[in-house]
Design an enzyme around this catalytic site. Structure first.
Site, PDB file in Angstrom:
ATOM      1  N   LYS A  96      -2.239  -5.795 -16.013  1.00 35.77           N
ATOM      2  CA  LYS A  96      -1.968  -7.216 -16.092  1.00 35.77           C
ATOM      3  C   LYS A  96      -2.929  -8.082 -15.230  1.00 35.77           C
ATOM      4  O   LYS A  96      -3.498  -7.175 -14.352  1.00 35.77           O
ATOM      5  CB  LYS A  96      -0.603  -7.550 -16.127  1.00 35.77           C
ATOM      6  CG  LYS A  96       0.481  -6.980 -16.910  1.00 35.77           C
ATOM      7  CD  LYS A  96       1.986  -7.622 -16.660  1.00 35.77           C
ATOM      8  CE  LYS A  96       2.861  -7.022 -17.805  1.00 35.77           C
ATOM      9  NZ  LYS A  96       4.166  -7.580 -17.639  1.00 35.77           N
TER      10      LYS A  96
ATOM     11  N   TYR B 209       3.846 -10.596 -27.402  1.00 40.90           N
ATOM     12  CA  TYR B 209       5.050 -10.571 -26.829  1.00 40.90           C
ATOM     13  C   TYR B 209       6.139 -11.573 -27.549  1.00 40.90           C
ATOM     14  O   TYR B 209       6.931 -12.259 -27.141  1.00 40.90           O
ATOM     15  CB  TYR B 209       4.868 -11.412 -25.148  1.00 40.90           C
ATOM     16  CG  TYR B 209       4.691 -10.733 -24.257  1.00 40.90           C
ATOM     17  CD1 TYR B 209       5.490  -9.474 -23.994  1.00 40.90           C
ATOM     18  CD2 TYR B 209       3.543 -10.727 -23.542  1.00 40.90           C
ATOM     19  CE1 TYR B 209       5.238  -8.747 -22.796  1.00 40.90           C
ATOM     20  CE2 TYR B 209       2.888  -9.935 -22.731  1.00 40.90           C
ATOM     21  CZ  TYR B 209       3.900  -9.037 -22.373  1.00 40.90           C
ATOM     22  OH  TYR B 209       3.428  -8.028 -21.002  1.00 40.90           O
TER      23      TYR B 209
ATOM     24  N   PHE C 241      11.150 -17.861 -20.287  1.00 40.04           N
ATOM     25  CA  PHE C 241       9.796 -17.746 -19.571  1.00 40.04           C
ATOM     26  C   PHE C 241       8.453 -17.635 -20.345  1.00 40.04           C
ATOM     27  O   PHE C 241       7.226 -17.256 -20.158  1.00 40.04           O
ATOM     28  CB  PHE C 241      10.014 -16.360 -18.791  1.00 40.04           C
ATOM     29  CG  PHE C 241      10.324 -15.091 -19.467  1.00 40.04           C
ATOM     30  CD1 PHE C 241       9.374 -14.354 -20.095  1.00 40.04           C
ATOM     31  CD2 PHE C 241      11.660 -14.820 -19.448  1.00 40.04           C
ATOM     32  CE1 PHE C 241      10.076 -13.391 -20.503  1.00 40.04           C
ATOM     33  CE2 PHE C 241      12.058 -13.624 -20.100  1.00 40.04           C
ATOM     34  CZ  PHE C 241      11.247 -12.742 -20.718  1.00 40.04           C
TER      35      PHE C 241
ATOM     36  N   THR D  13      11.295  -4.101 -13.794  1.00 43.23           N
ATOM     37  CA  THR D  13      10.701  -5.320 -14.274  1.00 43.23           C
ATOM     38  C   THR D  13      10.390  -6.170 -13.155  1.00 43.23           C
ATOM     39  O   THR D  13       9.300  -6.467 -12.947  1.00 43.23           O
ATOM     40  CB  THR D  13      11.347  -5.962 -15.350  1.00 43.23           C
ATOM     41  OG1 THR D  13      11.737  -5.150 -16.450  1.00 43.23           O
ATOM     42  CG2 THR D  13      10.654  -7.107 -15.812  1.00 43.23           C
TER      43      THR D  13
ATOM     44  N   ASN E 126       4.062  -8.873 -12.947  1.00 43.20           N
ATOM     45  CA  ASN E 126       4.451  -7.663 -12.287  1.00 43.20           C
ATOM     46  C   ASN E 126       3.601  -6.623 -12.665  1.00 43.20           C
ATOM     47  O   ASN E 126       3.999  -5.477 -12.962  1.00 43.20           O
ATOM     48  CB  ASN E 126       5.725  -7.260 -12.845  1.00 43.20           C
ATOM     49  CG  ASN E 126       5.779  -7.388 -14.273  1.00 43.20           C
ATOM     50  OD1 ASN E 126       4.805  -7.404 -15.144  1.00 43.20           O
ATOM     51  ND2 ASN E 126       7.216  -7.173 -14.924  1.00 43.20           N
TER      52      ASN E 126
HETATM   53  N1  UDP Z   1       9.179 -11.690 -17.740  1.00 48.74           N
HETATM   54  C1  UDP Z   1       9.172 -12.776 -16.931  1.00 48.74           C
HETATM   55  N2  UDP Z   1      10.342 -13.386 -16.267  1.00 48.74           N
HETATM   56  C2  UDP Z   1      11.393 -12.732 -16.565  1.00 48.74           C
HETATM   57  C3  UDP Z   1      11.652 -11.700 -17.442  1.00 48.74           C
HETATM   58  C4  UDP Z   1      10.406 -10.999 -17.812  1.00 48.74           C
HETATM   59  O1  UDP Z   1       8.006 -13.259 -16.842  1.00 48.74           O
HETATM   60  O2  UDP Z   1      12.539 -13.270 -15.877  1.00 48.74           O
HETATM   61  C5  UDP Z   1       7.905 -11.126 -18.058  1.00 48.74           C
HETATM   62  C6  UDP Z   1       7.391  -9.957 -17.425  1.00 48.74           C
HETATM   63  O3  UDP Z   1       5.931  -9.863 -17.166  1.00 48.74           O
HETATM   64  C7  UDP Z   1       7.932  -8.805 -18.171  1.00 48.74           C
HETATM   65  C8  UDP Z   1       7.533  -9.159 -19.409  1.00 48.74           C
HETATM   66  O4  UDP Z   1       8.258 -10.467 -19.492  1.00 48.74           O
HETATM   67  O5  UDP Z   1       7.205  -7.722 -17.864  1.00 48.74           O
HETATM   68  C9  UDP Z   1       8.680  -8.499 -20.629  1.00 48.74           C
HETATM   69  O6  UDP Z   1      10.050  -8.416 -20.169  1.00 48.74           O
HETATM   70  P1  UDP Z   1      10.936  -7.217 -20.515  1.00 48.74           P
HETATM   71  O7  UDP Z   1      12.348  -7.782 -20.099  1.00 48.74           O
HETATM   72  O8  UDP Z   1      10.569  -6.628 -21.782  1.00 48.74           O
HETATM   73  O9  UDP Z   1      10.254  -6.278 -19.310  1.00 48.74           O
HETATM   74  P2  UDP Z   1       9.441  -4.873 -19.227  1.00 48.74           P
HETATM   75  O10 UDP Z   1       9.639  -4.178 -20.317  1.00 48.74           O
HETATM   76  O11 UDP Z   1       8.102  -5.381 -19.283  1.00 48.74           O
HETATM   77  O12 UDP Z   1       9.855  -4.275 -17.976  1.00 48.74           O
END
Ligand code: UDP
Length: 143
Positions: free
Chosen positions: A11, A51, A59, A93, A114
């Site tokens: 990212k 997304y 968010f 995450t 992240n």
């Molecule tokens: N995200 C965020 N705030 C939150 C939760 C998620 O900005 O409170 C973003 C973060 O970049 C995350 C992405 O949304 O990686 C997708 O969320 P997901 O729950 O699918 O997590 P991942 O599969 O990426 O671990």
């Protein structure tokens, strides 16, 4: 064990910290092979489409803004149980909850920024690979 393919993003936060190579090393150390890769600067439409499943989440706007804030690396990884293997080395995450030695524990700024993305299932992986790569762009290893 099954040989799988998964989709991965370094990212904008990690690219701006010059951590592309460090993160690719983690893939290789885990036995995941890069079989396609490119650098992109996402448009708003591309980020929103990628997304889309999060479009109702609070968010979402900030996530799209972040993902379009600078270049990213997108790659396809291949290996045994690649989807779960990649998620394991990514970590949770929220980097505050990510296990020691994971990519997010070591390189992420916050739950919003992240460091990396990894597909969460075989089905998501197939959809996400196809979102960014044509079949001709995948280069399975021949040796
Ligand atoms: N995200 C965020 N705030 C939150 C939760 C998620 O900005 O409170 C973003 C973060 O970049 C995350 C992405 O949304 O990686 C997708 O969320 P997901 O729950 O699918 O997590 P991942 O599969 O990426 O671990």
């Amino acid at each position: 064990m099954a040989i799988e393919r998964t989709f991965s993003i370094v990212k904008p936060d990690a690219v701006s910290k010059n951590k592309i190579g460090a993160i690719y090393s983690r893939f290789e150390e885990a036995g995941l092979k890069v079989i396609a890769a490119k650098m992109l600067h996402l448009t708003q439409e591309q980020a929103e489409g990628f997304y889309a499943e999060h479009s109702e989440r609070p968010f979402f706007g900030a996530l799209v803004e972040f993902m379009t804030s600078g270049p990213i690396m997108v790659q396809v990884l291949e290996g045994e149980n690649a989807v779960l293997a990649h998620r394991d080395i990514l970590g949770a995450t929220n980097p505050a909850e990510a296990a020691d030695g994971t990519i997010r524990a070591d390189f992420a700024n916050s739950i919003d920024e992240n460091a990396a993305h990894g597909s969460d299932s075989i089905e998501s992986a197939a959809r996400e690979v196809a979102y960014f790569f044509s079949p001709e762009e995948l280069c399975p290893r021949t040796r």
